[in-house]
Scaffold this motif. Structure first.
Motif, PDB file in Angstrom:
ATOM      1  N   GLN A   1      20.551 -23.978 -41.329  1.00 12.19           N
ATOM      2  CA  GLN A   1      21.676 -24.369 -42.181  1.00 12.19           C
ATOM      3  C   GLN A   1      21.238 -24.417 -43.647  1.00 12.19           C
ATOM      4  O   GLN A   1      21.993 -24.033 -44.544  1.00 12.19           O
ATOM      5  CB  GLN A   1      22.196 -25.756 -41.766  1.00 12.19           C
ATOM      6  N   MET A   2      20.004 -24.899 -43.861  1.00 10.56           N
ATOM      7  CA  MET A   2      19.511 -25.003 -45.239  1.00 10.56           C
ATOM      8  C   MET A   2      19.266 -23.629 -45.843  1.00 10.56           C
ATOM      9  O   MET A   2      19.611 -23.382 -47.001  1.00 10.56           O
ATOM     10  CB  MET A   2      18.226 -25.830 -45.268  1.00 10.56           C
TER      11      MET A   2
ATOM     12  N   ALA B   1      20.809 -20.910 -45.055  1.00 16.94           N
ATOM     13  CA  ALA B   1      22.132 -20.330 -45.317  1.00 16.94           C
ATOM     14  C   ALA B   1      22.717 -20.896 -46.613  1.00 16.94           C
ATOM     15  O   ALA B   1      23.320 -20.175 -47.408  1.00 16.94           O
ATOM     16  CB  ALA B   1      23.062 -20.584 -44.134  1.00 16.94           C
ATOM     17  N   ALA B   2      22.512 -22.196 -46.830  1.00 19.23           N
ATOM     18  CA  ALA B   2      23.036 -22.835 -48.047  1.00 19.23           C
ATOM     19  C   ALA B   2      22.353 -22.274 -49.292  1.00 19.23           C
ATOM     20  O   ALA B   2      23.009 -21.904 -50.258  1.00 19.23           O
ATOM     21  CB  ALA B   2      22.830 -24.350 -47.973  1.00 19.23           C
ATOM     22  N   LEU B   3      21.019 -22.212 -49.262  1.00 18.59           N
ATOM     23  CA  LEU B   3      20.277 -21.754 -50.434  1.00 18.59           C
ATOM     24  C   LEU B   3      20.552 -20.278 -50.718  1.00 18.59           C
ATOM     25  O   LEU B   3      20.567 -19.830 -51.862  1.00 18.59           O
ATOM     26  CB  LEU B   3      18.769 -21.963 -50.228  1.00 18.59           C
TER      27      LEU B   3
ATOM     28  N   GLY C   1      23.331 -18.818 -49.903  1.00 18.78           N
ATOM     29  CA  GLY C   1      24.762 -18.640 -50.166  1.00 18.78           C
ATOM     30  C   GLY C   1      25.423 -17.718 -49.158  1.00 18.78           C
ATOM     31  O   GLY C   1      26.365 -16.993 -49.487  1.00 18.78           O
ATOM     32  N   ARG C   2      24.931 -17.742 -47.930  1.00 22.33           N
ATOM     33  CA  ARG C   2      25.452 -16.852 -46.885  1.00 22.33           C
ATOM     34  C   ARG C   2      26.002 -17.655 -45.709  1.00 22.33           C
ATOM     35  O   ARG C   2      25.753 -18.853 -45.602  1.00 22.33           O
ATOM     36  CB  ARG C   2      24.335 -15.904 -46.394  1.00 22.33           C
ATOM     37  N   PRO C   3      26.725 -17.000 -44.786  1.00 22.05           N
ATOM     38  CA  PRO C   3      27.283 -17.711 -43.624  1.00 22.05           C
ATOM     39  C   PRO C   3      26.207 -18.232 -42.680  1.00 22.05           C
ATOM     40  O   PRO C   3      25.094 -17.705 -42.633  1.00 22.05           O
ATOM     41  CB  PRO C   3      28.109 -16.634 -42.904  1.00 22.05           C
ATOM     42  N   GLN C   4      26.583 -19.256 -41.944  1.00 18.75           N
ATOM     43  CA  GLN C   4      25.721 -19.757 -40.873  1.00 18.75           C
ATOM     44  C   GLN C   4      26.565 -19.821 -39.599  1.00 18.75           C
ATOM     45  O   GLN C   4      27.744 -20.152 -39.638  1.00 18.75           O
ATOM     46  CB  GLN C   4      25.182 -21.141 -41.205  1.00 18.75           C
TER      47      GLN C   4
ATOM     48  N   VAL D   1      31.619 -13.914 -39.044  1.00 12.42           N
ATOM     49  CA  VAL D   1      30.890 -14.054 -40.307  1.00 12.42           C
ATOM     50  C   VAL D   1      30.539 -12.689 -40.875  1.00 12.42           C
ATOM     51  O   VAL D   1      30.284 -11.740 -40.130  1.00 12.42           O
ATOM     52  CB  VAL D   1      29.593 -14.888 -40.137  1.00 12.42           C
ATOM     53  N   ASP D   2      30.548 -12.608 -42.206  1.00 13.25           N
ATOM     54  CA  ASP D   2      30.082 -11.392 -42.860  1.00 13.25           C
ATOM     55  C   ASP D   2      28.557 -11.373 -42.809  1.00 13.25           C
ATOM     56  O   ASP D   2      27.910 -12.420 -42.827  1.00 13.25           O
ATOM     57  CB  ASP D   2      30.529 -11.391 -44.339  1.00 13.25           C
TER      58      ASP D   2
ATOM     59  N   ARG E   1      23.424 -28.387 -44.416  1.00  9.13           N
ATOM     60  CA  ARG E   1      23.894 -27.484 -45.479  1.00  9.13           C
ATOM     61  C   ARG E   1      24.189 -28.300 -46.735  1.00  9.13           C
ATOM     62  O   ARG E   1      23.900 -27.860 -47.846  1.00  9.13           O
ATOM     63  CB  ARG E   1      25.135 -26.703 -45.004  1.00  9.13           C
TER      64      ARG E   1
ATOM     65  N   ALA F   1      20.774 -29.383 -48.307  1.00 11.17           N
ATOM     66  CA  ALA F   1      20.110 -28.324 -49.087  1.00 11.17           C
ATOM     67  C   ALA F   1      20.771 -28.171 -50.450  1.00 11.17           C
ATOM     68  O   ALA F   1      20.092 -27.978 -51.453  1.00 11.17           O
ATOM     69  CB  ALA F   1      20.152 -27.002 -48.322  1.00 11.17           C
TER      70      ALA F   1
ATOM     71  N   HIS G   1      33.300 -15.896 -46.589  1.00 13.09           N
ATOM     72  CA  HIS G   1      32.475 -15.080 -45.701  1.00 13.09           C
ATOM     73  C   HIS G   1      32.415 -15.572 -44.256  1.00 13.09           C
ATOM     74  O   HIS G   1      31.834 -14.937 -43.395  1.00 13.09           O
ATOM     75  CB  HIS G   1      31.066 -14.906 -46.275  1.00 13.09           C
ATOM     76  N   SER G   2      33.008 -16.757 -43.995  1.00 12.07           N
ATOM     77  CA  SER G   2      32.961 -17.309 -42.636  1.00 12.07           C
ATOM     78  C   SER G   2      34.380 -17.619 -42.196  1.00 12.07           C
ATOM     79  O   SER G   2      35.105 -18.304 -42.906  1.00 12.07           O
ATOM     80  CB  SER G   2      32.129 -18.595 -42.621  1.00 12.07           C
TER      81      SER G   2
END
Ligand code: FAD
Ligand code: AMP
Lengths: 249, 314
Positions: free
Chosen positions: A130-131, A133-135, A137-140, A169-170, B103, B106, B178-179
């Motif tokens: 999850q972290m 993905a956050a850093l 900037g993408r889907p999780q 998700v992309d 999330r 972070a 994106h989700s």
């Protein structure tokens, strides 16, 4: 897609009954069997299946920790990963630092998919994916039990408390896997031999320009409260009576 | 003073019981001023419910069509935006909170404290590691915000005697596209919820088929209990995954837990450690489940379960 990155953490094998040292200084890890985190094995298996279907060019396994983690990376290579990266640290870092390290590798390797375990069974943190993905900037898509690729997107089935959730998700994206996603393959002897020739890059943490972050500090370890063995009852009537006595019925 | 933001979990209609447990955990932090954030499409009734939770001083209602279904990638930037004014941000250790809170952490540049089971100080907590085989006391980085998930089995819900103010807020955060939520296959059931039920009956591999598992449902009905299962029973397809109890399923703390045809693997026991009373029915007198059972009954479940059900109904 070109590349899938998979995280492999070296942890105490899940069959080991972990105990807190009697002096409370930590858990007993001397001489215990170490393995790939079971969820990570499933993550790797999924990546390999995607490549074997022809949907991915290569599978790169990554471990962050002391040099011993080479063993787990070699096992990953024997399972079928194409190459391995060991980011060397004195001890396995906290999840945020791991996520920063993985982000740096993502920037270098440009994977279309990062597959991690839903949690490491030593610290049970369940944070790293999850972290990252956050850093990034993408889907999780966490706690996944099914992953379907459709070109630029992925459809992921997640095991959530209320049932099964489906998410689209992309790509690129981070997926963390649950136990029911697949059954990891066994490693065969010839594969172990072949794995010795596959590339394993060792990078010191400083080589990535990242320093250890401030992890929560552990002040004390203690053994959990043990439940006491109760009484055996001879039959259903005695069981019902015992439950009534305790005010449960 | 601790300014604490609790992220409410809900299904759009009702709050999940996890929210009241997070408030209970937050109340253990000295000098806590507790706010609850409700992110929803239209959160009117949810906010009103949250305002009733004892110990809450304010509810922040964030309505947005993007919040119709909780997606971590969409919620996290909003939570992070609100979090600026708080020393602590807490969510439940349910799949909702476990997905979202790291999330958020972070984005706030901190590690998360996972599965808080006890509060010892504003930055000091107890939590389980190694599937509960060890408990550690951890101190979060000083001078930074604390982001944590609350272990559900360790807390009792606060009651509903509160009267907090409700404030509507607009959160300016860029939300990703994106989700996308596609669907949720929820096991429809009018039985008590596994995670909050005071009585739970679980079945294991020994049930041998989905048809036989009906026996467990009947016993549960006689007790007004929720139904759980071991991983072996779920993997074998007797029941759906959301019924799994244990390390990788649900960690529960009912007053009464009845394990039928379950051996008592460590990963299963992790999920029931905090149960009030454990009853085990197993044909193997040496099954590890008996080491933790308050009442053990050795014998064939196919004979004993119908007998027990009958005895409970009379
Ligand atoms: C990383 C990891 C995570 C895991 N997470 C979980 C988890 O969350 N939850 C979980 O449950 N497991 C989990 N497991 C699996 C766990 O290790 C066990 O395999 C599982 O709990 C076994 O389920 P069981 O007790 O139903 O089956 P078994 O171990 O096969 O036990 C069946 C029992 O039924 C008894 N029995 C058979 N016939 C009868 C009869 N006619 N009458 C009465 N008794 C009978 C037998 O004596 C036996 O004790 C996990 C494993 C791993 C590796
Ligand atoms: N030191 C590490 N090396 C490689 N992968 C890791 C490491 N730590 C965590 N991961 C990955 O992140 C997942 C979740 O870990 P955690 O957040 O620690 O529970 C694991 O299942 C791994 O896939």
């Amino acid at each position: 897609m070109d590349r899938i990155l998979v995280g492999l953490k070296r942890v105490v094998d899940y069959n080991v009954r972990v105990r807190v040292r009697s002096d409370g200084s930590g858990v007993e890890t001397d001489g215990v069997k170490m393995s790939i985190n079971p969820f990570d094995e499933i993550a790797l298996e999924e990546a390999l299946r995607i490549r074997e279907r022809g949907d991915a060019g290569e599978v790169v396994v990554v471990s962050i920790g002391p040099g011993d983690a080479q063993q787990q990376l070699r096992t990953g290579l024997a399972m079928g990963a194409d190459r391995a990266i060991l980011v060397e640290t004195a001890a396995a870092p906290d999840p945020l630092t791991c996520a920063r390290i993985l982000l740096e590798l993502v920037n270098r390797e440009k994977p279309d998919l990062v597959i991690l375990g839903k949690q490491a069974i030593d610290n049970d943190n369940s944070q790293t994916g999850q972290m990252l993905a956050a850093l990034w900037g993408r889907p999780q898509a966490t706690f996944a039990s099914k992953l379907v690729l459709n070109g630029a997107t992925a459809t992921v089935t997640r095991e959530v408390d209320s049932g099964l959730e489906i998410l689209e998700v992309d790509l690129p994206a981070v997926v963390t896997v649950d136990l029911r996603m697949n059954e990891p393959r066994y490693v065969k002897l010839p594969d172990i031999m072949k794995a010795k020739k596959k590339p394993l890059d060792q990078i010191p943490l400083s080589g990535l320009g990242i320093s250890m972050g401030d992890a929560p500090t552990v002040k004390a370890y203690e053994a959990p409260q043990q439940r006491q063995k109760g009484v055996m009852v001879p039959d259903v009537a005695a069981l019902v009576a015992a439950m009534k006595d305790k005010g449960l019925l | 003073m601790a300014r604490i933001l609790v992220i409410a979990e809900h299904d759009g209609k009702r709050l999940n019981a996890s929210t009241a447990k997070c408030v209970a955990c937050a109340s253990g932090i000295e000098g806590a001023d507790i706010h609850v954030a409700v992110f929803a499409e239209t959160g009117e009734t949810l906010a009103a419910e949250a305002a009733g939770l004892a110990g809450v001083s304010k509810v922040i209602q964030v309505d947005n069509p993007a919040n119709a279904y909780p997606l971590a990638a969409v919620l996290a930037p909003q939570v992070a935006q609100l979090a600026g004014a708080y020393t602590h941000v807490l969510g439940p250790s349910t799949t909702f909170g476990r997905d979202l809170m790291p999330r958020v952490a972070a984005l706030l540049d901190v590690n998360q404290i996972t599965d808080i089971m006890q509060v010892l100080g504003s930055h000091t907590f107890k939590r389980p590691i190694y599937a509960g085989n060890a408990i550690v006391t951890v101190e979060a980085a000083a001078g930074k915000q604390v982001v944590g998930t609350v272990r559900m089995a360790s807390y009792r819900s606060v009651d509903s005697t509160g009267k907090a103010a409700i404030e509507r807020a607009v959160v300016e955060a860029e939300l990703p596209g994106h989700s996308r939520f596609v669907s949720l296959q929820a096991g429809k059931s009018d039985r008590p919820d596994l995670q909050t039920a005071s009585r739970v009956v679980s079945g294991g591999r020994a049930l041998a088929s989905a048809e036989n598992f009906a026996m467990i449902f009947k016993l549960a009905d006689a007790l007004g209990a929720a139904v759980g299962a071991s991983r072996a029973a779920v993997d074998a397809g007797f029941v759906p995954n959301e019924m799994q109890v244990g390390q990788t399923g649900k960690i529960i703390a009912p007053e009464l837990y009845i394990a039928v045809g379950i051996s008592g693997a460590i990963q299963h026991l992790t999920g029931i450690k905090d149960a009030g009373t454990i009853v085990a029915i197993n044909k193997d007198a040496d099954a590890p489940i008996f080491e933790v059972a308050d009442f053990g009954l050795v014998g064939d479940l196919f004979k004993l379960v119908p007998e027990l059900e009958k005895a409970l109904r009379t």
